[in-house]
Design a protein around this motif. Structure first.
Motif, PDB file in Angstrom:
ATOM      1  N   PRO A 113      -9.850  -3.715 -22.221  1.00  0.00           N
ATOM      2  CA  PRO A 113     -10.528  -2.854 -20.653  1.00  0.00           C
ATOM      3  C   PRO A 113      -9.008  -1.964 -19.952  1.00  0.00           C
ATOM      4  N   PRO A 114      -9.280  -1.185 -19.217  1.00  0.00           N
ATOM      5  CA  PRO A 114      -8.566  -0.367 -18.360  1.00  0.00           C
ATOM      6  C   PRO A 114      -7.527  -0.821 -17.186  1.00  0.00           C
ATOM      7  N   THR A 115      -7.033  -0.991 -17.058  1.00  0.00           N
ATOM      8  CA  THR A 115      -6.500  -1.543 -15.629  1.00  0.00           C
ATOM      9  C   THR A 115      -4.721  -0.467 -14.505  1.00  0.00           C
ATOM     10  N   ALA A 116      -5.095  -1.178 -14.280  1.00  0.00           N
ATOM     11  CA  ALA A 116      -3.830  -0.284 -13.176  1.00  0.00           C
ATOM     12  C   ALA A 116      -2.848  -1.275 -12.428  1.00  0.00           C
ATOM     13  N   ARG A 117      -1.727  -0.677 -12.718  1.00  0.00           N
ATOM     14  CA  ARG A 117      -0.372  -1.534 -12.105  1.00  0.00           C
ATOM     15  C   ARG A 117       0.317  -0.501 -11.014  1.00  0.00           C
ATOM     16  N   MET A 118      -0.356  -1.222  -9.987  1.00  0.00           N
ATOM     17  CA  MET A 118       0.089  -0.058  -8.780  1.00  0.00           C
ATOM     18  C   MET A 118       0.822  -0.865  -7.610  1.00  0.00           C
ATOM     19  N   PHE A 119       2.172   0.567  -7.594  1.00  0.00           N
ATOM     20  CA  PHE A 119       2.885   0.012  -6.978  1.00  0.00           C
ATOM     21  C   PHE A 119       2.937  -0.061  -5.336  1.00  0.00           C
ATOM     22  N   TYR A 120       3.393  -0.964  -4.555  1.00  0.00           N
ATOM     23  CA  TYR A 120       3.548  -0.767  -3.193  1.00  0.00           C
ATOM     24  C   TYR A 120       5.032  -1.304  -2.606  1.00  0.00           C
ATOM     25  N   VAL A 121       5.022  -1.253  -1.179  1.00  0.00           N
ATOM     26  CA  VAL A 121       6.067  -1.717  -1.082  1.00  0.00           C
ATOM     27  C   VAL A 121       5.503  -2.603   0.809  1.00  0.00           C
ATOM     28  N   ALA A 122       5.718  -3.258   0.951  1.00  0.00           N
ATOM     29  CA  ALA A 122       5.274  -3.959   2.047  1.00  0.00           C
ATOM     30  C   ALA A 122       6.888  -5.074   2.644  1.00  0.00           C
ATOM     31  N   TYR A 123       6.177  -4.365   4.057  1.00  0.00           N
ATOM     32  CA  TYR A 123       7.199  -4.151   5.191  1.00  0.00           C
ATOM     33  C   TYR A 123       7.298  -5.340   6.152  1.00  0.00           C
ATOM     34  N   PHE A 137      -2.802  -0.520   5.609  1.00  0.00           N
ATOM     35  CA  PHE A 137      -2.338  -0.099   4.387  1.00  0.00           C
ATOM     36  C   PHE A 137      -2.586   1.182   4.718  1.00  0.00           C
ATOM     37  N   ALA A 138      -1.256   1.544   3.631  1.00  0.00           N
ATOM     38  CA  ALA A 138      -1.063   3.103   4.105  1.00  0.00           C
ATOM     39  C   ALA A 138      -1.055   3.735   2.786  1.00  0.00           C
ATOM     40  N   TYR A 139      -0.894   5.525   2.879  1.00  0.00           N
ATOM     41  CA  TYR A 139      -1.590   5.717   1.870  1.00  0.00           C
ATOM     42  C   TYR A 139      -1.842   7.526   1.534  1.00  0.00           C
ATOM     43  N   ASN A 140      -1.271   7.689   0.761  1.00  0.00           N
ATOM     44  CA  ASN A 140      -0.571   9.811   0.984  1.00  0.00           C
ATOM     45  C   ASN A 140      -2.347  10.428  -0.078  1.00  0.00           C
ATOM     46  N   GLY A 142      -3.614  13.731  -2.207  1.00  0.00           N
ATOM     47  CA  GLY A 142      -3.721  14.603  -3.935  1.00  0.00           C
ATOM     48  C   GLY A 142      -5.262  15.181  -3.687  1.00  0.00           C
ATOM     49  N   PRO A 143      -6.029  14.448  -4.490  1.00  0.00           N
ATOM     50  CA  PRO A 143      -6.256  13.159  -5.497  1.00  0.00           C
ATOM     51  C   PRO A 143      -4.709  13.494  -6.339  1.00  0.00           C
ATOM     52  N   GLY A 144      -4.246  12.661  -6.510  1.00  0.00           N
ATOM     53  CA  GLY A 144      -3.069  12.643  -7.678  1.00  0.00           C
ATOM     54  C   GLY A 144      -1.512  12.537  -6.661  1.00  0.00           C
ATOM     55  N   SER A 145      -1.518  11.785  -5.697  1.00  0.00           N
ATOM     56  CA  SER A 145      -0.134  12.434  -4.514  1.00  0.00           C
ATOM     57  C   SER A 145       0.806  10.931  -4.259  1.00  0.00           C
ATOM     58  N   PRO A 146       1.812  10.376  -5.005  1.00  0.00           N
ATOM     59  CA  PRO A 146       1.960   9.202  -4.537  1.00  0.00           C
ATOM     60  C   PRO A 146       1.723   9.003  -3.018  1.00  0.00           C
ATOM     61  N   THR A 147       2.756   7.883  -2.045  1.00  0.00           N
ATOM     62  CA  THR A 147       2.780   7.955  -0.846  1.00  0.00           C
ATOM     63  C   THR A 147       3.821   8.273  -0.439  1.00  0.00           C
ATOM     64  N   MET A 148       4.736   8.736  -0.987  1.00  0.00           N
ATOM     65  CA  MET A 148       6.467   8.765  -1.185  1.00  0.00           C
ATOM     66  C   MET A 148       6.772   9.755   0.512  1.00  0.00           C
ATOM     67  N   TRP A 149       5.906  10.330   1.254  1.00  0.00           N
ATOM     68  CA  TRP A 149       5.192  10.915   2.037  1.00  0.00           C
ATOM     69  C   TRP A 149       5.042  10.113   3.926  1.00  0.00           C
ATOM     70  N   ALA A 186       2.395  -3.956  13.939  1.00  0.00           N
ATOM     71  CA  ALA A 186       1.651  -4.122  12.483  1.00  0.00           C
ATOM     72  C   ALA A 186       3.983  -4.370  11.358  1.00  0.00           C
ATOM     73  N   ASP A 187       2.435  -5.212  10.111  1.00  0.00           N
ATOM     74  CA  ASP A 187       3.468  -4.885   9.450  1.00  0.00           C
ATOM     75  C   ASP A 187       2.720  -3.729   7.874  1.00  0.00           C
ATOM     76  N   ILE A 188       3.111  -3.283   7.612  1.00  0.00           N
ATOM     77  CA  ILE A 188       2.963  -1.687   6.675  1.00  0.00           C
ATOM     78  C   ILE A 188       2.752  -2.316   5.142  1.00  0.00           C
ATOM     79  N   ILE A 189       1.849  -1.425   4.774  1.00  0.00           N
ATOM     80  CA  ILE A 189       1.832  -1.585   3.062  1.00  0.00           C
ATOM     81  C   ILE A 189       2.010  -0.394   2.894  1.00  0.00           C
ATOM     82  N   PHE A 190       2.781   0.266   1.913  1.00  0.00           N
ATOM     83  CA  PHE A 190       2.722   1.753   1.580  1.00  0.00           C
ATOM     84  C   PHE A 190       2.760   1.424   0.119  1.00  0.00           C
ATOM     85  N   ILE A 191       0.756   2.360  -1.118  1.00  0.00           N
ATOM     86  CA  ILE A 191       0.733   1.891  -1.372  1.00  0.00           C
ATOM     87  C   ILE A 191       0.842   3.071  -2.679  1.00  0.00           C
ATOM     88  N   ASP A 192       1.044   3.157  -3.486  1.00  0.00           N
ATOM     89  CA  ASP A 192       1.213   4.215  -4.212  1.00  0.00           C
ATOM     90  C   ASP A 192      -0.431   3.988  -4.837  1.00  0.00           C
TER      91      ASP A 192
END
Length: 561
Positions: A113-123, A137-140, A142-149, A186-192
């Motif tokens: 079955p489909p799964t997604a392994r989602m990368f994050y950096v939490a501070y 919770f922060a994200y960019n 696209g669609p299709g863009s990572p959250t490096m911006w 606040a604590d912040i989590i960047f999610i790809d």
């Protein structure tokens, strides 16, 4: 996010921070620029294995914000989510079946079955009362863009510094401690998003499960629930922060989080109804709204470059005048179509010339309707110069003197290399993570990327998941309104840049004033606009003010007031 040639959101061949989908499947603000072919999607030589999981990396650091030294703990890692709710309930954080689930995976991972392994950096701020500390919770997009911006440009403890409106010579780039990090409040989590950055998708029908308006939002919903459990943060004040396509994601996600009351939603460079996009409105004849909603951005840009016949002394009073004209005389003229009298058409064209600097005869030949790409191409045509889409203050040489519309985005070319360098350098040197992993600048690099714009809005009777899918341009205004009605204490912070042509600021304002909800809830929305483009944080002074505004927003809403 639409048709490839009208893509959007940063990246010379796939950028990021926000604008936008259209009815047909165009890239977006944080993805490929207008009229530039998307890079060929190459499949990896060896498909990543769902059984090989890079261990989380925990590091420590400190940042000074407003004179306060903040010690923090950073966690770089992944959380795996399922493609459906029932499946998600059977798997652990590592994506493997829970011991008591009774699930046995097939021998061939591609049949799983489909799964997604989602990368994050939490501070996480150290020595803080974590349970009641706000979490963002922060994200960019696209669609299709990572959250490096957002990660390397806005509220993280480190940020990349580039010269505003200019193309830096090249490496080495300046990555500095960020005095505008949001860690002071606040604590912040960047999610790809799935398939972007260091997030990966696995299993059968994985593209269908995660690459679409609804599948994407469901993945983020499952991620947030799992994150809250993993770090025991269920009782923390909760906020969403989405940029560009991240704004429609936030609308759908807020509705999906039906049993999780959010304290606030921060929307940067918004588009909720893709029929409002000025990227290619000529492909949607009869829908004239985009031209009127983009006019104030055209006017701000012409004012910035001193291209107006008469230069107003101040920007904001001028824009108030243009906004009024856009919704009154201009919109009324557009709605008349071929029945508009010639004399009135001439008068409107002359007025548009005064507001945009474009030649009156050009405006008449365009039938009073100039798309975003045409404006970028034409404003400085006499100088053989093209201006930006994501930020019209950027400019570069005209690629094709005979083209009708611009063929690239000068801002994307000016900053993408810097951000790509920043995220890779920071992951390796500071976070001690992903030394051998490829950080995907776009989901297209991973192959099998095709975005499903169909959307099932919340039901009419207070139950999510009802209604039919949209066939026209996707519109998630109802999702945000549904959540604001079901949680009337939730506040919304709308931000944008006056020089953003990917998601014009007046478009976001217009959408908010047309949310299908009681007028009394309009007081829950605050508006914040800056003299910047789509990625307002590229400008240091604007980021300083943005931090101040967001910090105040969080502090005023974390108690649910």
């Amino acid at each position: 996010m639409l048709t490839t040639r009208h893509a959007g959101r940063l990246f010379p061949a796939l950028l990021a921070a926000a604008a936008i989908l259209a009815p047909t499947c165009r890239l977006h603000a944080q993805d490929a620029p207008d009229d530039k072919p998307a890079p060929r999607a190459e499949r990896p030589h060896t498909a990543p294995s769902p059984d090989v999981v890079t261990p989380d990396s925990t590091t420590e650091g400190s940042v000074t914000v407003g004179g306060q030294n903040i010690a923090y703990r950073a966690v770089a890692g992944t959380i795996t989510v399922g493609g459906t709710d029932p499946q998600d309930a059977t798997i652990g954080f590592d994506g493997k079946p829970l011991p008591d689930s009774g699930v046995k995976l097939p021998d061939n991972p591609n049949d799983a079955p489909p799964t997604a392994r989602m990368f994050y950096v939490a501070y996480f701020k150290k020595d803080a009362a974590a349970e009641h500390r706000p979490i963002l919770f922060a994200y960019n997009g696209g669609p299709g863009s990572p959250t490096m911006w957002l990660h390397m440009g806005s509220f993280g403890p480190k940020r990349i510094v580039t010269p505003d409106t200019e193309h830096k010579e090249g490496a080495p780039y300046s990555i500095v401690s960020n005095p505008y990090s949001i860690l002071d409040v606040a604590d912040i989590i960047f999610i790809d998003a799935p398939g972007t950055g260091l997030s990966r998708t696995f299993g059968k029908n994985k593209a269908e499960a995660f690459y679409g308006v609804d599948g994407d939002a469901h993945a983020f919903e499952r991620f947030i629930r799992r994150f809250l459990s993993k770090y025991d943060r269920w009782n923390s004040p909760k906020y969403l922060f989405g940029e560009s396509y991240g704004t429609p994601r936030s609308a759908v996600l807020a509705a999906d989080l039906s049993s999780v009351d959010l304290n606030g939603v921060i929307l940067l460079s918004q588009i909720l109804s893709f029929d409002n996009s000025v990227d290619g409105p000529q492909e949607n004849p009869g829908v004239d709204q985009p031209y009127a909603l983009a006019l104030p951005t055209y006017a701000a840009t012409a004012w910035y470059f001193h291209k107006l016949p008469t230069q107003p002394p101040a920007l904001k009073p001028f824009l108030d005048e243009v906004q009024h004209f856009a919704l009154t005389d201009y919109m009324a003229a557009l709605l008349q179509g071929s029945e508009l009298p010639a004399a009135q058409k001439q008068a409107i064209a002359e007025k548009l010339h005064g507001y945009t600097g474009l030649p009156t005869d050009y405006i008449l030949r365009a039938n009073l309707r100039v798309s975003g790409g045409e404006f970028s191409k034409t404003l400085k045509l006499d100088e053989a110069t093209t201006i930006g889409r994501l930020d019209t203050r950027y400019q570069g040489p005209d690629m094709d003197p005979l083209s009708q519309s611009t063929s690239y985005d000068p801002q994307s070319d000016a900053i993408t290399s810097a951000w790509n360098t920043a995220i890779n350098s920071y992951l390796h040197n500071d976070l001690k993570y992903a030394f051998q992993s490829t950080y995907l600048m776009s989901a297209r690099q991973g192959g099998e990327f095709s975005w499903n714009m169909n959307h099932r809005p919340p039901g009419r009777f207070g139950f999510g998941g009802g209604g039919d899918s949209h066939e026209q341009g996707t519109n998630v205004m109802a999702d945000l309104a549904y959540r604001m009605k079901s949680n009337p204490k939730m506040k919304v912070f709308l931000a944008g840049g006056y020089y953003d042509l990917a998601t014009p600021y007046f478009e976001g304002m217009f959408e908010m004033h047309h949310l299908p909800m009681p007028d009394s809830l309009q007081s829950n929305i605050s508006y914040h606009y800056y003299e910047a483009g789509h990625m307002i944080y590229v400008n240091d002074e604007v980021l300083k003010q943005f931090h101040k505004d967001v910090a105040s927003f969080i502090q005023s809403t974390e108690s649910g007031q």
